[in-house]
Design a protein around this motif. Sequence first.
Motif, PDB file in Angstrom:
ATOM      1  N   ALA A  87      31.723  45.042  33.471  1.00 28.30           N
ATOM      2  CA  ALA A  87      32.346  43.902  33.965  1.00 28.30           C
ATOM      3  C   ALA A  87      33.524  43.850  34.969  1.00 28.30           C
ATOM      4  CB  ALA A  87      32.662  42.808  32.990  1.00 28.30           C
ATOM      5  N   ALA A  88      34.433  44.765  34.580  1.00 28.06           N
ATOM      6  CA  ALA A  88      35.599  45.043  35.526  1.00 28.06           C
ATOM      7  C   ALA A  88      35.052  45.373  36.716  1.00 28.06           C
ATOM      8  CB  ALA A  88      36.629  45.931  34.597  1.00 28.06           C
ATOM      9  N   ALA A  89      34.347  46.737  36.866  1.00 24.29           N
ATOM     10  CA  ALA A  89      33.949  47.498  37.913  1.00 24.29           C
ATOM     11  C   ALA A  89      33.198  46.289  38.785  1.00 24.29           C
ATOM     12  CB  ALA A  89      33.096  48.501  37.422  1.00 24.29           C
ATOM     13  N   TRP A  90      32.454  45.476  38.167  1.00 27.08           N
ATOM     14  CA  TRP A  90      31.520  44.515  38.959  1.00 27.08           C
ATOM     15  C   TRP A  90      32.547  43.484  39.759  1.00 27.08           C
ATOM     16  CZ3 TRP A  90      28.143  43.165  42.374  1.00 27.08           C
ATOM     17  CH2 TRP A  90      27.856  41.932  42.393  1.00 27.08           C
ATOM     18  N   ARG A  91      33.366  42.984  38.904  1.00 30.77           N
ATOM     19  CA  ARG A  91      34.371  42.190  39.387  1.00 30.77           C
ATOM     20  C   ARG A  91      35.224  42.663  40.628  1.00 30.77           C
ATOM     21  NH1 ARG A  91      36.359  40.429  34.616  1.00 30.77           N
ATOM     22  NH2 ARG A  91      38.077  41.973  34.607  1.00 30.77           N
ATOM     23  N   ALA A  92      35.364  43.994  40.571  1.00 30.70           N
ATOM     24  CA  ALA A  92      36.177  44.589  41.648  1.00 30.70           C
ATOM     25  C   ALA A  92      35.232  44.792  42.966  1.00 30.70           C
ATOM     26  CB  ALA A  92      36.739  46.003  41.397  1.00 30.70           C
ATOM     27  N   ALA A  93      33.962  45.239  42.615  1.00 28.78           N
ATOM     28  CA  ALA A  93      33.059  45.366  43.829  1.00 28.78           C
ATOM     29  C   ALA A  93      32.779  44.068  44.288  1.00 28.78           C
ATOM     30  CB  ALA A  93      31.952  46.192  43.124  1.00 28.78           C
ATOM     31  N   PHE A  94      32.431  43.107  43.862  1.00 29.12           N
ATOM     32  CA  PHE A  94      32.532  41.769  43.996  1.00 29.12           C
ATOM     33  C   PHE A  94      33.410  41.273  44.839  1.00 29.12           C
ATOM     34  CE2 PHE A  94      32.906  37.202  44.116  1.00 29.12           C
ATOM     35  CZ  PHE A  94      31.503  36.607  44.208  1.00 29.12           C
ATOM     36  N   LEU A  95      34.683  41.436  44.620  1.00 27.77           N
ATOM     37  CA  LEU A  95      35.793  40.909  45.243  1.00 27.77           C
ATOM     38  C   LEU A  95      36.128  41.905  46.801  1.00 27.77           C
ATOM     39  CD1 LEU A  95      38.637  40.299  42.398  1.00 27.77           C
ATOM     40  CD2 LEU A  95      37.504  38.483  44.099  1.00 27.77           C
ATOM     41  N   ASP A  96      35.630  43.048  46.850  1.00 27.05           N
ATOM     42  CA  ASP A  96      35.534  43.875  47.974  1.00 27.05           C
ATOM     43  C   ASP A  96      34.779  43.036  48.831  1.00 27.05           C
ATOM     44  OD1 ASP A  96      37.208  45.858  47.507  1.00 27.05           O
ATOM     45  OD2 ASP A  96      35.805  47.108  46.910  1.00 27.05           O
ATOM     46  N   LEU A  97      33.584  42.646  48.423  1.00 27.37           N
ATOM     47  CA  LEU A  97      32.515  41.911  49.352  1.00 27.37           C
ATOM     48  C   LEU A  97      32.755  40.556  49.761  1.00 27.37           C
ATOM     49  CD1 LEU A  97      29.312  43.484  47.694  1.00 27.37           C
ATOM     50  CD2 LEU A  97      30.101  44.120  50.183  1.00 27.37           C
ATOM     51  N   TRP A  98      33.430  39.868  48.612  1.00 25.39           N
ATOM     52  CA  TRP A  98      33.846  38.383  48.593  1.00 25.39           C
ATOM     53  C   TRP A  98      34.852  37.986  48.035  1.00 25.39           C
ATOM     54  CZ3 TRP A  98      29.982  35.695  51.179  1.00 25.39           C
ATOM     55  CH2 TRP A  98      28.833  36.156  51.377  1.00 25.39           C
ATOM     56  N   PRO A  99      35.717  38.096  49.114  1.00 26.90           N
ATOM     57  CA  PRO A  99      37.421  38.128  48.640  1.00 26.90           C
ATOM     58  C   PRO A  99      37.488  36.528  48.581  1.00 26.90           C
ATOM     59  CG  PRO A  99      37.270  38.730  51.033  1.00 26.90           C
ATOM     60  CD  PRO A  99      35.835  38.889  50.302  1.00 26.90           C
ATOM     61  N   GLU A 100      38.717  36.083  48.075  1.00 33.35           N
ATOM     62  CA  GLU A 100      39.059  34.541  47.899  1.00 33.35           C
ATOM     63  C   GLU A 100      38.992  33.949  48.996  1.00 33.35           C
ATOM     64  OE1 GLU A 100      42.653  34.448  45.684  1.00 33.35           O
ATOM     65  OE2 GLU A 100      42.698  32.191  45.704  1.00 33.35           O
ATOM     66  N   GLY A 101      38.246  32.803  49.016  1.00 32.43           N
ATOM     67  CA  GLY A 101      38.107  32.227  50.541  1.00 32.43           C
ATOM     68  C   GLY A 101      36.656  32.239  51.158  1.00 32.43           C
ATOM     69  N   SER A 102      35.991  33.238  50.507  1.00 28.42           N
ATOM     70  CA  SER A 102      34.440  33.647  51.042  1.00 28.42           C
ATOM     71  C   SER A 102      33.655  32.475  50.296  1.00 28.42           C
ATOM     72  CB  SER A 102      34.242  34.739  50.540  1.00 28.42           C
ATOM     73  OG  SER A 102      34.031  35.088  49.411  1.00 28.42           O
ATOM     74  N   ASP A 103      32.356  32.200  50.658  1.00 26.82           N
ATOM     75  CA  ASP A 103      31.471  31.441  50.201  1.00 26.82           C
ATOM     76  C   ASP A 103      30.979  31.811  48.758  1.00 26.82           C
ATOM     77  OD1 ASP A 103      31.131  29.749  52.562  1.00 26.82           O
ATOM     78  OD2 ASP A 103      30.007  31.240  53.617  1.00 26.82           O
ATOM     79  N   ALA A 104      30.774  32.950  48.700  1.00 26.65           N
ATOM     80  CA  ALA A 104      30.335  33.409  47.377  1.00 26.65           C
ATOM     81  C   ALA A 104      31.422  33.223  46.153  1.00 26.65           C
ATOM     82  CB  ALA A 104      29.639  34.904  47.338  1.00 26.65           C
ATOM     83  N   HIS A 105      32.575  33.709  46.537  1.00 29.00           N
ATOM     84  CA  HIS A 105      33.776  33.555  45.624  1.00 29.00           C
ATOM     85  C   HIS A 105      33.867  32.023  45.380  1.00 29.00           C
ATOM     86  CE1 HIS A 105      38.114  33.699  44.294  1.00 29.00           C
ATOM     87  NE2 HIS A 105      37.746  34.899  44.141  1.00 29.00           N
ATOM     88  N   ALA A 106      33.708  31.248  46.293  1.00 30.31           N
ATOM     89  CA  ALA A 106      33.732  29.589  45.952  1.00 30.31           C
ATOM     90  C   ALA A 106      32.854  29.385  44.971  1.00 30.31           C
ATOM     91  CB  ALA A 106      33.872  28.888  47.321  1.00 30.31           C
ATOM     92  N   SER A 107      31.754  29.599  45.241  1.00 26.82           N
ATOM     93  CA  SER A 107      30.121  29.318  44.338  1.00 26.82           C
ATOM     94  C   SER A 107      30.383  30.010  42.875  1.00 26.82           C
ATOM     95  CB  SER A 107      29.066  29.576  45.247  1.00 26.82           C
ATOM     96  OG  SER A 107      28.921  28.603  46.203  1.00 26.82           O
ATOM     97  N   TYR A 108      30.769  31.259  43.021  1.00 27.88           N
ATOM     98  CA  TYR A 108      30.405  32.063  41.906  1.00 27.88           C
ATOM     99  C   TYR A 108      31.278  32.717  41.110  1.00 27.88           C
ATOM    100  CZ  TYR A 108      25.591  31.483  43.848  1.00 27.88           C
ATOM    101  OH  TYR A 108      24.567  31.347  44.454  1.00 27.88           O
ATOM    102  N   PHE A 109      32.848  32.851  41.573  1.00 23.30           N
ATOM    103  CA  PHE A 109      33.622  33.877  40.908  1.00 23.30           C
ATOM    104  C   PHE A 109      34.199  33.261  39.663  1.00 23.30           C
ATOM    105  CE2 PHE A 109      37.888  35.764  40.218  1.00 23.30           C
ATOM    106  CZ  PHE A 109      37.582  37.163  40.229  1.00 23.30           C
ATOM    107  N   GLU A 110      34.189  32.306  39.647  1.00 20.03           N
ATOM    108  CA  GLU A 110      34.585  31.386  38.260  1.00 20.03           C
ATOM    109  C   GLU A 110      33.594  31.755  37.122  1.00 20.03           C
ATOM    110  OE1 GLU A 110      37.178  29.337  37.699  1.00 20.03           O
ATOM    111  OE2 GLU A 110      36.451  28.677  35.719  1.00 20.03           O
TER     112      GLU A 110
END
Length: 312
Positions: free
Chosen positions: A272-295
């Motif tokens: 989960a930690a590795a996936w969170r880091a990879a996700f944030l590379d693609l979808w940083p704070e302020g991005s569409d997927a971050h807003a919909s899914y990061f929580e």
Amino acid sequence: MSMPAQTPGRSCPLDYRYGAHALAAPASLVADSLWVAGGLYGNPFALRRLEELFSAERGKATLMFNGDFHWFDVEAEAYAAIETGVARHTATLGNVEAEIARPRAGAGCGCAYPDWVDDGTVERSNRIMERLKAAAAAVPGAAGRLGTLPMFRVAEVGGERVAIVHGDADSLAGWGFSQEALATHAGRESARAAFAAAQVRVFASSHTCLPVLQSFGETGIVANNGAAGMPNFAGTEFGLATRISVRPAPDALYRERIGPLHVEAIPIRYDAAAWRAAFLDLWPEGSDAHASYFERLVRGPRYALPEARRAA
Ligand SMILES: [Fe+2]
């Protein structure tokens, strides 16, 4: 006279409909154990964990990705890694893949979101889809391969017929097998009718993002795995896959039985930690997927495990 414009992401494209009677077709594969992993959503760590777990199966076994295996993988390299991994197994279309394969602008994300999903989420999903299409276009042959995938499959497991769909018995993006629909009497009645139309004992579905394992007694079981690549319960960090087998698994979270079959929810405990880091590379704070899914990625959805298991 022109037709009124429909809101992208809200409507169900006409070519998504097949109808439950189309599922009453001969089985196209036979297995002792069938894994169904919907909603990988571009998570390469969940893909790796799934393949590890699946490799321990004995007997005739199939791993099937029943759609939405792409989603967050909006850069060519990330996209190609998911595509290559899924191609090692069996796959059917999700609305995400159907829209990637569609040559022109169509239904937005193709999600056919119901009223309880807010407009902001729908608009962000449509923009994620545009980026994903661009990533797919940068991978030679990728969109074309998706265009050859079927919308559903029928399998024979332990002598019983199993329909693998993305949405519900009628449509690629249908919400009839959502936990919300199956919580209503009308929803359960319509699912019950689908077993007769499709002539199956089990429906394996995904698409609606939350898992539900609904038993209909001797009539059948609806197994919606929620998401293989995202957490499904509050306070958890694992995905889920559905396993349908003549033998029980040692690590199922919950299961229902029908005839000779064990229909189970298997936790996909990816890094989960590795996936969170990879996700944030693609979808940083302020991005569409971050807003919909990061929580959801870090805390899980507002849904608890006991809610998913529904006895007859
Ligand atoms: Fe979907």
